[in-house]
Design an enzyme around this catalytic site. Structure first.
Site, PDB file in Angstrom:
ATOM      1  N   SER A  67      -4.973 -32.011  -8.425  1.00  0.00           N
ATOM      2  CA  SER A  67      -4.020 -31.591  -9.447  1.00  0.00           C
ATOM      3  C   SER A  67      -4.600 -31.892 -10.819  1.00  0.00           C
ATOM      4  O   SER A  67      -5.422 -32.811 -10.972  1.00  0.00           O
ATOM      5  CB  SER A  67      -2.692 -32.342  -9.280  1.00  0.00           C
ATOM      6  N   TYR A 118       2.341 -40.194  -8.350  1.00  0.00           N
ATOM      7  CA  TYR A 118       1.737 -38.893  -8.045  1.00  0.00           C
ATOM      8  C   TYR A 118       0.389 -38.754  -8.745  1.00  0.00           C
ATOM      9  O   TYR A 118      -0.616 -38.379  -8.138  1.00  0.00           O
ATOM     10  CB  TYR A 118       2.676 -37.766  -8.467  1.00  0.00           C
ATOM     11  N   LYS A 130      -3.371 -38.370  -6.943  1.00  0.00           N
ATOM     12  CA  LYS A 130      -4.248 -37.213  -7.114  1.00  0.00           C
ATOM     13  C   LYS A 130      -5.581 -37.600  -7.746  1.00  0.00           C
ATOM     14  O   LYS A 130      -6.626 -37.015  -7.431  1.00  0.00           O
ATOM     15  CB  LYS A 130      -3.539 -36.143  -7.936  1.00  0.00           C
TER      16      LYS A 130
END
Length: 263
Positions: free
Chosen positions: A156, A171, A175
């Site tokens: 991402s 998150y 990533k």
């Protein structure tokens, strides 16, 4: 230690995946679904791994009939090492080989850093980072025995920047870990496997509709392209990474974000 060198061939042939077998985790929805379709459109036989989908088998049948390839759906929780190992081994047995692993499964949450519980933090890491590693590991064992293979991680833009206005430290950290994991594996597995990442920006999937309008307005303001991507706009990049067209590329992180990370 060298990457396998394919013969010089017509560029359209270099992108051809006919006869290859690909696994896509999270392959029944969102980005994973379009990746599954894209690989099948390029000629690959595709195994979709899902965890909660009620339509995965129907989707696999549609992909198979539309593209004249073999496609099937398999249920597994990527966060459980033994479970994903068993399913990947079964896929290789059912399809007769394994060539491509797309480690795509992921979840997101929006929580202030000071408010995370250990369970909330752990859940993100188990799926996004542990699950990505377990998926690659299961495929890597087969690739080592075969002497060839290809791993593609879905990372991402959140691996390289801090999103606003949402708070999602877990998150983003997960990533970032995926990107570094890909770099490590690309060197460690250089003799038999290429490993790359694709880092999408904001993609117009159903999950984004659940966020407040003011958040989405902020995102549009920060994206030079002034729009989000549709999931299908990513499938060509995955086919590129999976094919001989990228035969000398390993350890790369392709950022596809409409310029979001540039200003």
């Amino acid at each position: 230690m060298v990457l396998a060198q394919p013969p010089n061939q017509h560029v359209t042939k270099a992108f051809d995946l006919t006869g290859k077998v690909a696994v896509v985790t999270g392959g029944a929805r969102g980005i994973g679904l379009e990746v599954s379709r894209g690989l099948a459109e390029a000629g690959a036989n595709v195994a979709l791994i899902y965890h909660t989908s009620d339509t995965a088998e129907t989707i696999a049948a549609e992909i198979a009939s539309t593209n004249n390839v073999h496609a099937a759906a398999y249920k597994a929780n990527v966060a459980i090492q033994s479970e994903i190992e068993a399913v990947v081994q079964q896929i290789a047995k059912d399809f007769g080989r394994l060539d491509i692993m797309v480690a795509n499964s992921g979840i997101a949450s929006n929580t202030a850093a000071e408010d995370y519980t250990s369970d909330q933090w752990s859940e993100i890491m188990k799926v996004n980072l542990d699950g990505a590693f377990y998926s690659a590991q299961a495929a890597g064992r087969i690739f080592k025995e075969q002497g060839r293979g290809n791993v593609i991680f879905t990372a991402s833009v959140s691996a390289t920047l801090v999103n606003l206005p949402q708070k999602q430290a877990a998150y983003n950290a997960s990533k970032a870990g995926v990107v570094q994991l890909a770099k490590c594996l690309s060197v460690e597995w250089i003799d038999y496997c290429r490993v790359n990442c694709i880092s999408p920006g904001y993609i117009a999937t159903e999950i984004l509709d659940t966020f407040p309008k003011e958040w989405r307005d902020k995102w549009f303001d920060l994206i030079p392209a002034k729009r989000m991507a549709q999931s299908y706009e990513l499938k060509g990049a995955y086919v590129f990474c999976a094919s001989d067209a990228s035969s000398y590329m390993t350890g790369a992180n392709l950022i596809i974000d409409g310029g979001y990370t540039l200003p």
